[in-house]
Design a protein around this motif. Sequence first.
Motif, PDB file in Angstrom:
ATOM      1  N   ARG A  70      55.564  39.576  32.480  1.00  0.00           N
ATOM      2  CA  ARG A  70      54.585  40.239  33.827  1.00  0.00           C
ATOM      3  C   ARG A  70      53.499  41.577  32.873  1.00  0.00           C
ATOM      4  NH1 ARG A  70      58.338  40.170  39.295  1.00  0.00           N
ATOM      5  NH2 ARG A  70      58.983  37.809  38.821  1.00  0.00           N
ATOM      6  N   SER A  71      53.829  41.892  32.543  1.00  0.00           N
ATOM      7  CA  SER A  71      52.567  43.113  32.222  1.00  0.00           C
ATOM      8  C   SER A  71      52.135  42.580  31.438  1.00  0.00           C
ATOM      9  CB  SER A  71      53.470  44.115  31.766  1.00  0.00           C
ATOM     10  OG  SER A  71      54.002  43.756  30.578  1.00  0.00           O
ATOM     11  N   ARG A  72      52.444  41.596  30.566  1.00  0.00           N
ATOM     12  CA  ARG A  72      50.962  41.555  29.652  1.00  0.00           C
ATOM     13  C   ARG A  72      49.740  40.590  30.877  1.00  0.00           C
ATOM     14  NH1 ARG A  72      51.091  37.145  25.252  1.00  0.00           N
ATOM     15  NH2 ARG A  72      49.011  36.970  24.383  1.00  0.00           N
ATOM     16  N   VAL A  73      50.048  39.681  31.510  1.00  0.00           N
ATOM     17  CA  VAL A  73      49.338  39.020  32.172  1.00  0.00           C
ATOM     18  C   VAL A  73      49.032  39.619  33.433  1.00  0.00           C
ATOM     19  CG1 VAL A  73      49.252  37.751  33.801  1.00  0.00           C
ATOM     20  CG2 VAL A  73      50.776  36.730  32.333  1.00  0.00           C
ATOM     21  N   THR A  74      49.813  40.643  33.635  1.00  0.00           N
ATOM     22  CA  THR A  74      48.926  41.487  34.736  1.00  0.00           C
ATOM     23  C   THR A  74      47.625  42.416  34.004  1.00  0.00           C
ATOM     24  OG1 THR A  74      50.914  42.376  36.146  1.00  0.00           O
ATOM     25  CG2 THR A  74      48.881  43.842  36.172  1.00  0.00           C
ATOM     26  N   HIS A  75      47.576  42.853  32.557  1.00  0.00           N
ATOM     27  CA  HIS A  75      46.746  43.673  32.044  1.00  0.00           C
ATOM     28  C   HIS A  75      45.091  42.522  31.772  1.00  0.00           C
ATOM     29  CE1 HIS A  75      45.520  45.791  28.967  1.00  0.00           C
ATOM     30  NE2 HIS A  75      44.582  44.774  28.350  1.00  0.00           N
ATOM     31  N   THR A  76      45.797  41.564  31.020  1.00  0.00           N
ATOM     32  CA  THR A  76      44.806  39.912  31.298  1.00  0.00           C
ATOM     33  C   THR A  76      44.357  39.472  32.755  1.00  0.00           C
ATOM     34  OG1 THR A  76      46.151  39.289  29.256  1.00  0.00           O
ATOM     35  CG2 THR A  76      44.658  37.824  29.920  1.00  0.00           C
ATOM     36  N   VAL A  77      44.827  39.623  33.767  1.00  0.00           N
ATOM     37  CA  VAL A  77      44.272  39.292  34.843  1.00  0.00           C
ATOM     38  C   VAL A  77      43.332  40.863  35.438  1.00  0.00           C
ATOM     39  CG1 VAL A  77      45.080  38.864  37.049  1.00  0.00           C
ATOM     40  CG2 VAL A  77      46.023  37.608  35.773  1.00  0.00           C
ATOM     41  N   LYS A  78      43.714  41.546  34.936  1.00  0.00           N
ATOM     42  CA  LYS A  78      43.167  42.539  35.458  1.00  0.00           C
ATOM     43  C   LYS A  78      42.234  42.696  34.688  1.00  0.00           C
ATOM     44  CE  LYS A  78      42.675  47.949  35.789  1.00  0.00           C
ATOM     45  NZ  LYS A  78      44.259  48.954  35.831  1.00  0.00           N
ATOM     46  N   ARG A  79      41.577  42.783  32.918  1.00  0.00           N
ATOM     47  CA  ARG A  79      40.980  42.401  32.312  1.00  0.00           C
ATOM     48  C   ARG A  79      39.702  41.091  33.329  1.00  0.00           C
ATOM     49  NH1 ARG A  79      42.990  42.180  28.170  1.00  0.00           N
ATOM     50  NH2 ARG A  79      42.622  39.754  27.783  1.00  0.00           N
ATOM     51  N   MET A  80      39.903  39.790  33.611  1.00  0.00           N
ATOM     52  CA  MET A  80      39.680  38.671  34.407  1.00  0.00           C
ATOM     53  C   MET A  80      38.754  39.387  34.892  1.00  0.00           C
ATOM     54  SD  MET A  80      42.195  35.814  32.893  1.00  0.00           S
ATOM     55  CE  MET A  80      41.195  34.206  33.715  1.00  0.00           C
ATOM     56  N   GLU A  81      39.835  39.854  36.277  1.00  0.00           N
ATOM     57  CA  GLU A  81      38.744  40.765  37.007  1.00  0.00           C
ATOM     58  C   GLU A  81      36.788  41.496  37.645  1.00  0.00           C
ATOM     59  OE1 GLU A  81      41.147  41.490  41.942  1.00  0.00           O
ATOM     60  OE2 GLU A  81      41.638  42.530  39.565  1.00  0.00           O
ATOM     61  N   GLY A  82      38.076  42.227  36.016  1.00  0.00           N
ATOM     62  CA  GLY A  82      36.919  43.080  36.035  1.00  0.00           C
ATOM     63  C   GLY A  82      35.653  41.595  35.854  1.00  0.00           C
ATOM     64  N   ALA A  83      35.838  40.477  35.028  1.00  0.00           N
ATOM     65  CA  ALA A  83      35.067  39.989  34.756  1.00  0.00           C
ATOM     66  C   ALA A  83      34.497  38.791  35.521  1.00  0.00           C
ATOM     67  CB  ALA A  83      35.407  39.421  33.386  1.00  0.00           C
ATOM     68  N   GLY A  84      35.162  38.941  37.098  1.00  0.00           N
ATOM     69  CA  GLY A  84      35.010  37.874  38.240  1.00  0.00           C
ATOM     70  C   GLY A  84      35.098  36.726  38.129  1.00  0.00           C
ATOM     71  N   LEU A  85      36.103  36.910  37.023  1.00  0.00           N
ATOM     72  CA  LEU A  85      37.121  34.996  37.050  1.00  0.00           C
ATOM     73  C   LEU A  85      37.827  34.543  37.810  1.00  0.00           C
ATOM     74  CD1 LEU A  85      37.242  34.922  33.041  1.00  0.00           C
ATOM     75  CD2 LEU A  85      34.946  34.079  34.437  1.00  0.00           C
ATOM     76  N   VAL A  86      38.409  35.739  38.810  1.00  0.00           N
ATOM     77  CA  VAL A  86      39.385  35.997  39.137  1.00  0.00           C
ATOM     78  C   VAL A  86      39.691  37.011  39.459  1.00  0.00           C
ATOM     79  CG1 VAL A  86      41.173  34.434  37.937  1.00  0.00           C
ATOM     80  CG2 VAL A  86      41.417  36.931  37.831  1.00  0.00           C
ATOM     81  N   GLN A  87      40.551  36.553  41.271  1.00  0.00           N
ATOM     82  CA  GLN A  87      40.470  37.752  42.267  1.00  0.00           C
ATOM     83  C   GLN A  87      42.214  38.109  42.351  1.00  0.00           C
ATOM     84  OE1 GLN A  87      38.971  36.130  45.551  1.00  0.00           O
ATOM     85  NE2 GLN A  87      36.858  37.724  44.959  1.00  0.00           N
ATOM     86  N   ARG A  88      42.678  39.355  42.844  1.00  0.00           N
ATOM     87  CA  ARG A  88      43.934  39.507  43.368  1.00  0.00           C
ATOM     88  C   ARG A  88      44.043  39.461  44.554  1.00  0.00           C
ATOM     89  NH1 ARG A  88      46.474  43.020  38.579  1.00  0.00           N
ATOM     90  NH2 ARG A  88      44.584  44.391  39.224  1.00  0.00           N
ATOM     91  N   ALA A  89      44.504  39.654  45.339  1.00  0.00           N
ATOM     92  CA  ALA A  89      45.306  39.529  46.689  1.00  0.00           C
ATOM     93  C   ALA A  89      46.500  39.681  47.161  1.00  0.00           C
ATOM     94  CB  ALA A  89      43.838  38.955  47.632  1.00  0.00           C
ATOM     95  N   GLY A  90      47.166  40.526  48.081  1.00  0.00           N
ATOM     96  CA  GLY A  90      48.296  40.191  48.617  1.00  0.00           C
ATOM     97  C   GLY A  90      48.721  39.280  48.939  1.00  0.00           C
TER      98      GLY A  90
END
Length: 158
Positions: A70-90
Amino acid sequence: MTDPRWLDQEQQRAWRSFLLGTTLLMDRIDEDLRRDHGLSAVEYEILVRLSEADGQLRMAQLAASLAHSRSRVTHTVKRMEGAGLVQRAGSTEDGRGVICRLTDEGLEMLRTAAPSHVETVRQALVDVVPNDDLMALGRVMDAVCDQLIAAHPERELR
């Protein structure tokens, strides 16, 4: 304690070919995606998983589907979020989980990267071996996955 069941010479050669081949193949895929699209192979796979799940997955499901922590995916998703490719939400369902959503930019990136990714897979694997051998490899890896997933059913991805 019993002696280990050592691999014979032929089994050892097959095992080492598998290790080297998968490492070289994944390195080639990652290298081509980075060079051509600025994406890592893991980032590409996250876009694929989200696309195949109607554009969103819980972070825990995404991590399990990739067989990554989970930590590896969270780190990768955070980077992708910064690039505008994904968003995280509750999660609106239970308020506890976090949902990862594919953005329009992420979907466009996937559409742009997919053709060259498939060509890399073809050049580095599919077109290199006879189709019967490729199908045999698929059966072998299905058997491996079945055996390993049996102990962790949450990792069933297929």
